[in-house]
Motif scaffolding. Structure first.
Motif, PDB file in Angstrom:
ATOM      1  N   ALA A 339       0.579  -1.281  -0.018  1.00  0.00           N
ATOM      2  CA  ALA A 339       0.048   0.045   0.040  1.00  0.00           C
ATOM      3  C   ALA A 339       0.965   1.309  -0.011  1.00  0.00           C
ATOM      4  O   ALA A 339       0.701   2.274  -0.552  1.00  0.00           O
ATOM      5  N   GLU A 340       1.935   1.221   0.779  1.00  0.00           N
ATOM      6  CA  GLU A 340       3.051   2.219   0.915  1.00  0.00           C
ATOM      7  C   GLU A 340       3.544   2.454  -0.516  1.00  0.00           C
ATOM      8  O   GLU A 340       3.706   3.656  -1.122  1.00  0.00           O
ATOM      9  N   ASP A 341       4.009   1.284  -1.260  1.00  0.00           N
ATOM     10  CA  ASP A 341       4.582   1.418  -2.511  1.00  0.00           C
ATOM     11  C   ASP A 341       3.697   2.184  -3.724  1.00  0.00           C
ATOM     12  O   ASP A 341       3.899   3.036  -4.277  1.00  0.00           O
ATOM     13  N   GLU A 342       2.321   1.663  -3.322  1.00  0.00           N
ATOM     14  CA  GLU A 342       1.379   2.357  -4.476  1.00  0.00           C
ATOM     15  C   GLU A 342       1.070   3.839  -4.047  1.00  0.00           C
ATOM     16  O   GLU A 342       1.138   4.670  -5.180  1.00  0.00           O
ATOM     17  N   SER A 343       1.011   4.231  -2.786  1.00  0.00           N
ATOM     18  CA  SER A 343       0.706   5.755  -2.565  1.00  0.00           C
ATOM     19  C   SER A 343       1.978   6.301  -3.041  1.00  0.00           C
ATOM     20  O   SER A 343       1.971   7.701  -3.540  1.00  0.00           O
ATOM     21  N   GLU A 344       3.230   5.755  -3.137  1.00  0.00           N
ATOM     22  CA  GLU A 344       4.330   6.368  -3.490  1.00  0.00           C
ATOM     23  C   GLU A 344       4.243   6.644  -5.056  1.00  0.00           C
ATOM     24  O   GLU A 344       4.865   7.797  -5.406  1.00  0.00           O
ATOM     25  N   LYS A 345       3.891   5.631  -5.908  1.00  0.00           N
ATOM     26  CA  LYS A 345       3.667   5.742  -7.301  1.00  0.00           C
ATOM     27  C   LYS A 345       2.630   7.047  -7.435  1.00  0.00           C
ATOM     28  O   LYS A 345       2.927   7.714  -8.399  1.00  0.00           O
ATOM     29  N   HIS A 351       9.122   9.525  -1.453  1.00  0.00           N
ATOM     30  CA  HIS A 351       9.967   8.360  -1.718  1.00  0.00           C
ATOM     31  C   HIS A 351      10.375   7.786  -0.461  1.00  0.00           C
ATOM     32  O   HIS A 351      11.333   7.560   0.072  1.00  0.00           O
ATOM     33  N   PHE A 352       9.058   6.757   0.226  1.00  0.00           N
ATOM     34  CA  PHE A 352       9.547   6.149   1.316  1.00  0.00           C
ATOM     35  C   PHE A 352       9.999   4.634   1.068  1.00  0.00           C
ATOM     36  O   PHE A 352      11.243   4.434   1.732  1.00  0.00           O
ATOM     37  N   ALA A 353       9.167   3.894   0.515  1.00  0.00           N
ATOM     38  CA  ALA A 353       9.452   2.454   0.659  1.00  0.00           C
ATOM     39  C   ALA A 353      10.587   2.150  -0.557  1.00  0.00           C
ATOM     40  O   ALA A 353      10.346   2.369  -1.588  1.00  0.00           O
ATOM     41  N   ASP A 354      11.735   1.463  -0.073  1.00  0.00           N
ATOM     42  CA  ASP A 354      12.755   1.262  -0.904  1.00  0.00           C
ATOM     43  C   ASP A 354      12.980  -0.202  -0.809  1.00  0.00           C
ATOM     44  O   ASP A 354      13.867  -0.792  -1.459  1.00  0.00           O
ATOM     45  N   ASP A 355      12.405  -0.613   0.250  1.00  0.00           N
ATOM     46  CA  ASP A 355      13.241  -2.189   0.532  1.00  0.00           C
ATOM     47  C   ASP A 355      12.037  -3.122   0.278  1.00  0.00           C
ATOM     48  O   ASP A 355      10.735  -2.833   0.446  1.00  0.00           O
ATOM     49  N   ARG A 356      11.882  -4.235   0.008  1.00  0.00           N
ATOM     50  CA  ARG A 356      11.167  -5.439   0.124  1.00  0.00           C
ATOM     51  C   ARG A 356      10.941  -6.358   0.933  1.00  0.00           C
ATOM     52  O   ARG A 356      12.051  -6.599   1.682  1.00  0.00           O
ATOM     53  N   LEU A 357       9.799  -7.011   1.404  1.00  0.00           N
ATOM     54  CA  LEU A 357       9.852  -7.695   2.515  1.00  0.00           C
ATOM     55  C   LEU A 357       9.780  -9.311   2.005  1.00  0.00           C
ATOM     56  O   LEU A 357       9.499 -10.071   2.926  1.00  0.00           O
ATOM     57  N   ASP A 358       9.903  -9.520   0.915  1.00  0.00           N
ATOM     58  CA  ASP A 358       9.833 -10.945   0.446  1.00  0.00           C
ATOM     59  C   ASP A 358      10.986 -11.614   0.997  1.00  0.00           C
ATOM     60  O   ASP A 358      12.059 -10.984   1.284  1.00  0.00           O
TER      61      ASP A 358
END
Ligand SMILES: Nc1nc2c(ncn2[C@@H]2O[C@H](COP(=O)(O)OP(=O)(O)OP(=O)(O)O)[C@@H](O)[C@H]2O)c(=O)[nH]1
Length: 361
Positions: A339-345, A351-358
């Motif tokens: 959700a954070e990535d989508e709102s960033e797009k 430019h918040f989320a740069d990391d992945r939790l996978d």
């Protein structure tokens, strides 16, 4: 076990404050020094039991980082020399472990504590543990995403990460503030007892737990949880056997800092109370029950002699990253990250989320 406590961020500061106060009230003296680090001046001013260190003054001017955990990490890294200098007097040669406490969902504690743990490990020979606070289910997606990223990093850096979930001891109808006060009290009590339980006590038998047992239980790293329960002690030894077994069960089943985390790898059972009210048979039966229930190959056990009318059980359970509880938190954090990535797009300025939790663990 003699510990140096470091709180990072608002939650970290409040929890180390409460822990230090509890340790002093009980006369344990397990806490060797307490430092609270924050980027918000106001949060530090309210603390009475901790020395304080402001970070990031040149960037945020004492106003906090407003949930930006990348900024939290950056200011900890740029002020790390001041922080290590402030610690000099706190981490004495008597400290057997350093415990870094932080709420993982905010900004300063979430971003700053993994950086701090990393640096402490370069400087000190004693184990560096993290005591991380997970946001409750109802907290917003930024908190969940921050906590997911922070957890991933801190688990890699710390010798072990003991988690407390803000949903663990929620009372119905409680305000958030009152809720925090009671959660912090619960944290102070169980961690205060755990640290003090490793202290050498003169003139008592070899069943007494010592700090190496706490350290060995946490040796495999990963994530741990701490359970606690207590009951009145009796004059009758058969009744005390029942009580030891029932407080052990409650500590694991309903009193844990991470609800439903019951499966692990290695555990320590500490029974606290007057030596005369701690029946060996009850302790041994409880230890075996814990072995079965947690599917742990090794459950250590020991007593903590304490002048009290009660019998209490502490269960330190290592290796809980295997549990459903952590899986469900990570799912929550991944969804929040998305959700954070989508709102960033939608808003490239953010430019918040740069990391992945996978592939987290
Ligand atoms: N248990 C507990 N959790 C708290 C407390 N205060 C805040 N939290 C939790 O901690 C997280 C927020 O972290 P804070 O410590 O407030 O934030 P911070 O690290 O100071 O970062 P910034 O405010 O962004 O600079 C949220 O998940 C809150 O629910 C507290 O006193 N006790």
């Amino acid at each position: 076990m003699k510990v140096a406590l470091i709180g990072v961020g608002q939650a970290g500061g409040k929890v180390v404050e409460r822990l230090t106060e509890f340790d002093a009230e009980m006369g344990f003296n397990a806490v060797q020094g307490t430092l609270a680090i924050n980027s918000a001046t106001a949060d530090l001013q309210s603390l009475e039991w901790a020395e304080t260190q402001l970070i990031g003054a040149d960037r945020v001017n004492g106003h906090g980082v407003g949930g930006d955990n990348e900024l939290g990490a950056e200011i900890m890294q740029s002020d790390i020399q001041e922080v290590l200098g402030a610690l000099d007097g706190h981490v004495t040669s008597r400290a057997e472990a350093i415990v870094v406490v932080a709420g993982l969902g905010g900004g300063t504690g979430s971003g700053g504590s993994p950086v701090l743990v990393h640096n402490l490990k370069q400087v000190y020979d004693v184990p560096v543990y993290a005591l991380g606070i997970l946001p409750g289910r109802n907290e917003g997606s930024l908190y969940q995403a921050n906590a997911g990223r922070s957890l991933k990093t801190i688990v890699r850096e710390a010798d072990s990460t003991i988690l407390v979930d803000n949903d663990a001891w929620h009372e119905q109808g409680e305000s958030v503030e009152a809720g925090f006060a009671s959660i912090n009290q619960q944290i102070a009590q169980r961690f205060g007892l755990l640290f003090a339980s490793g202290e050498a006590v003169e003139g008592v038998g070899e069943s007494v737990v010592d700090s190496s047992e706490v350290i060995n239980t946490l040796r495999n790293g990963g994530i741990a949880a701490l359970g606690y329960a207590k009951a009145a002690a009796s004059e009758d030894s058969t009744q005390n056997i029942r009580s030891v077994m029932s407080v052990t069960r409650q500590a694991l089943l309903t009193g844990t800092s991470l609800p439903e985390a019951r499966v692990g790898e290695g555990a320590l059972l500490v029974i606290a109370g007057r030596p005369a009210s701690i029946p060996r048979k009850g302790v041994e039966k409880s230890r075996r029950w814990l072995e079965d229930e947690t599917q742990s190959m090794q459950v250590r056990g020991g007593d903590f002699p304490l002048e009290s009318d009660q019998i209490a059980a502490l269960v330190l359970l290592g290796g809980v990253e295997r549990s459903d509880r952590i899986e469900s938190f990570l799912e929550r954090a991944r969804a929040a990250q998305k959700a954070e990535d989508e709102s960033e797009k939608a808003d490239p300025a953010d430019h918040f989320a740069d990391d992945r939790l996978d592939n987290l663990f």
